[in-house]
Design a protein around this motif. Structure first.
Motif, PDB file in Angstrom:
ATOM      1  N   GLU A   2      49.878  36.791  52.291  1.00  0.00           N
ATOM      2  CA  GLU A   2      50.087  35.989  53.377  1.00  0.00           C
ATOM      3  C   GLU A   2      52.297  35.346  53.475  1.00  0.00           C
ATOM      4  OE1 GLU A   2      49.420  32.106  56.058  1.00  0.00           O
ATOM      5  OE2 GLU A   2      47.792  33.359  55.664  1.00  0.00           O
TER       6      GLU A   2
ATOM      7  N   SER B 167      50.537  38.065  59.398  1.00  0.00           N
ATOM      8  CA  SER B 167      50.705  38.837  58.680  1.00  0.00           C
ATOM      9  C   SER B 167      51.306  38.778  57.670  1.00  0.00           C
ATOM     10  CB  SER B 167      52.787  39.307  59.614  1.00  0.00           C
ATOM     11  OG  SER B 167      53.096  40.017  58.842  1.00  0.00           O
TER      12      SER B 167
ATOM     13  N   MET C  22      52.737  46.080  54.848  1.00  0.00           N
ATOM     14  CA  MET C  22      52.265  44.956  55.581  1.00  0.00           C
ATOM     15  C   MET C  22      51.789  45.642  57.024  1.00  0.00           C
ATOM     16  SD  MET C  22      55.262  42.876  57.726  1.00  0.00           S
ATOM     17  CE  MET C  22      56.188  42.780  55.832  1.00  0.00           C
ATOM     18  N   ARG C  23      50.737  44.087  56.944  1.00  0.00           N
ATOM     19  CA  ARG C  23      49.718  44.394  57.637  1.00  0.00           C
ATOM     20  C   ARG C  23      50.001  43.412  59.048  1.00  0.00           C
ATOM     21  NH1 ARG C  23      46.667  44.880  53.469  1.00  0.00           N
ATOM     22  NH2 ARG C  23      45.482  46.808  54.251  1.00  0.00           N
ATOM     23  N   LEU C  24      49.656  43.491  59.910  1.00  0.00           N
ATOM     24  CA  LEU C  24      49.381  41.828  61.253  1.00  0.00           C
ATOM     25  C   LEU C  24      47.818  42.238  61.563  1.00  0.00           C
ATOM     26  CD1 LEU C  24      50.920  39.976  62.671  1.00  0.00           C
ATOM     27  CD2 LEU C  24      51.082  42.225  64.139  1.00  0.00           C
TER      28      LEU C  24
ATOM     29  N   HIS D  15      48.894  48.173  60.261  1.00  0.00           N
ATOM     30  CA  HIS D  15      49.812  47.892  58.606  1.00  0.00           C
ATOM     31  C   HIS D  15      50.779  49.330  59.085  1.00  0.00           C
ATOM     32  CE1 HIS D  15      46.574  51.326  58.393  1.00  0.00           C
ATOM     33  NE2 HIS D  15      47.629  51.325  57.696  1.00  0.00           N
TER      34      HIS D  15
END
Length: 457
Positions: free
Chosen positions: A384, A395, A426-428, A437
């Motif tokens: 994170e 994110s 990266m993912r949200l 992502h």
């Protein structure tokens, strides 16, 4: 004429009687003194129901208790402060005007403006339970616009179209609650530009063809949440498949492969039976998923309307999540798929197992390797890097390593059939849903970049 020594009843015009001056002077003096210096506390406070202005002894006693300090102070006389302040007011008046203008402009600029017509239209659609979106609608669909219409429950409508010409349209009736759901629907799905490299785990990257597949489905689906941890799913569908060259492509499977893959020249129709069971042992702590989940399923295909092929499929998918601390997590996914021919010439090539991109091997193209069976392992280290102050979204950065392979059977997959890929992304996400992502994957065949809003695992 009056007698001498007597007073006349009449005086000369404008003259006052002799007995009036002293009385009149006394009356005027009393009036002036009473108006200029009222008695302390002689303030009348009439009640709303009072119909007279008469001051009684009780009222006088009550009002006499009001202290003098509550009276408004008298305006002070003009003094030196006023004399000094006046020139400053005159000199600073232009500056005051300019500052007032600046403050007024800043206020206008910072006031929330009225939402645009697009925002108002989006909110109106959501209020009517019409949900537009952007994302993927199928295999290699590209950027797609889609919409779900739930305004007339139990009726629903899903539709979408992509920049590559792929389409998805489904309509039907849906009944149930969060624990039990049943659906009867009709769907049309077009994959407009799917790639095919042939069958096997060692096919060359240059031998690539593209095809278009139209699929129609009509049937019923159902899902039952047996308990908090266990759910069952199933469906009975009629499936109609047509395959042709991809839109705008001059190279199809018949131009590169001999024999032509089964299912390209033939129109295939199946009655399809699906059954699956899921075991979810995960739990959430804030944004982190912990524990493990397993889903196994089986599908039976039976050819109808001239299709002579019968086959079946088994699949399993296992995911595990191990937190290292509040911000770091190890995630792993293992999967396998087996297809077996029961009768007929062959299994249609688009129903074979495949790996590549989000289905394993993120450093390769979608569906890069195809064969009867497949297996794979996907692993991630997640960290994170940002969380909003209200802890509603975050994110996370991740590093991944994937390995997978295909073959005519799991026992027949050799080391030369197994491929590897690695990368970062990266993912949200929020506490309620997955936003999307992006990732950058590397492999022996180059680099792949992808943006998607579907959950990988």
């Amino acid at each position: 004429m009056s007698a001498p020594g007597s007073r006349s009843r009449f005086t000369r015009p404008g003259a006052l009687p002799e007995h009036l001056p002293r009385s009149l002077l006394t009356l005027v003096l009393v009036l002036v003194l009473s108006s200029a210096q009222p008695l302390a506390g002689a303030i009348q406070q009439a009640s709303p129901d009072s119909r007279t202005d008469e001051v009684t002894p009780d009222t006088a006693v009550a009002t006499a208790a009001v202290p003098d300090t509550l009276r408004p102070p008298a305006r002070p006389p003009f003094d030196a402060i006023d004399a000094i302040e006046l020139p400053f007011r005159v000199v600073l008046w232009p500056v005051t005007v300019v500052l007032d203008g600046v403050f007024l402009l800043a206020e206008r600029l910072t006031l929330p403006s009225r939402p645009s017509i697009f925002v108002r239209a989006f909110r109106s659609m959501q209020a009517a339970r019409v949900y537009p979106g952007v994302g993927s609608i199928g295999r290699r669909s590209g950027l797609s616009a889609k919409m779900d219409v739930l305004s007339f429950e139990p009726f629903f409508l899903q539709t979408g179209i992509s920049v590559r010409g792929s389409q998805r349209h489904r309509a039907g009736l849906s009944f149930g609650n969060p624990r039990t759901r049943f659906e009867a629907s009709y769907g049309f799905h077009r994959d407009a530009a799917v790639r095919f490299w042939g069958v096997g785990g060692t096919t060359p990257e240059t031998a690539r063809a593209e095809y278009l597949r139209d699929r129609q489905e009509i049937g019923v689906r159902g899902r039952i949440q047996v308990s908090r941890r266990v759910d069952l799913g199933g469906s009975v569908l009629y499936e109609d498949n047509r395959v042709d060259r991809a839109l705008g492509s001059e190279v199809g499977p018949p131009d590169l492969f001999d024999p032509v893959p089964y299912g390209f020249l033939e129109r295939t129709r199946f009655v399809r039976f699906d059954a699956s069971v899921g075991l979810d042992l995960t739990h959430r702590r804030a944004f982190q998923v912990r524990g493990a989940s397993l889903r196994v399923g089986a599908t039976l295909f039976r050819g109808v309307n001239g299709t002579e092929t019968d086959f079946h499929r088994f699949g399993a998918d296992l995911s595990g999540f191990l937190p290292l601390n509040r911000r770091q997590l190890l995630a792993i996914r293992a999967f396998a798929e087996l297809n077996r021919l029961d009768d007929g010439p062959d299994i249609p090539f688009f129903h074979l197992a495949s790996v590549g991109s989000t289905t394993g091997l993120r450093g390769f193209s979608s569906d890069r390797f195809t064969d009867t069976d497949s297996f794979g392992v996907m692993s991630e280290w997640r960290w994170e890097i940002w969380r909003d102050l209200h802890e509603r979204s975050r994110s996370e950065f991740f590093l991944f390593f994937d390995t997978a392979g295909v073959g005519p059977g799991l026992s027949n997959i050799t080391t030369s059939d197994v491929r590897f890929s690695w990368g970062l992304g990266m993912r949200l996400l929020t506490l309620q849903r997955y936003i999307g992502h992006w990732y950058l994957g590397f492999s022996e065949e180059g680099t792949r970049f992808r943006i998607d809003n579907n959950v990988i695992f």
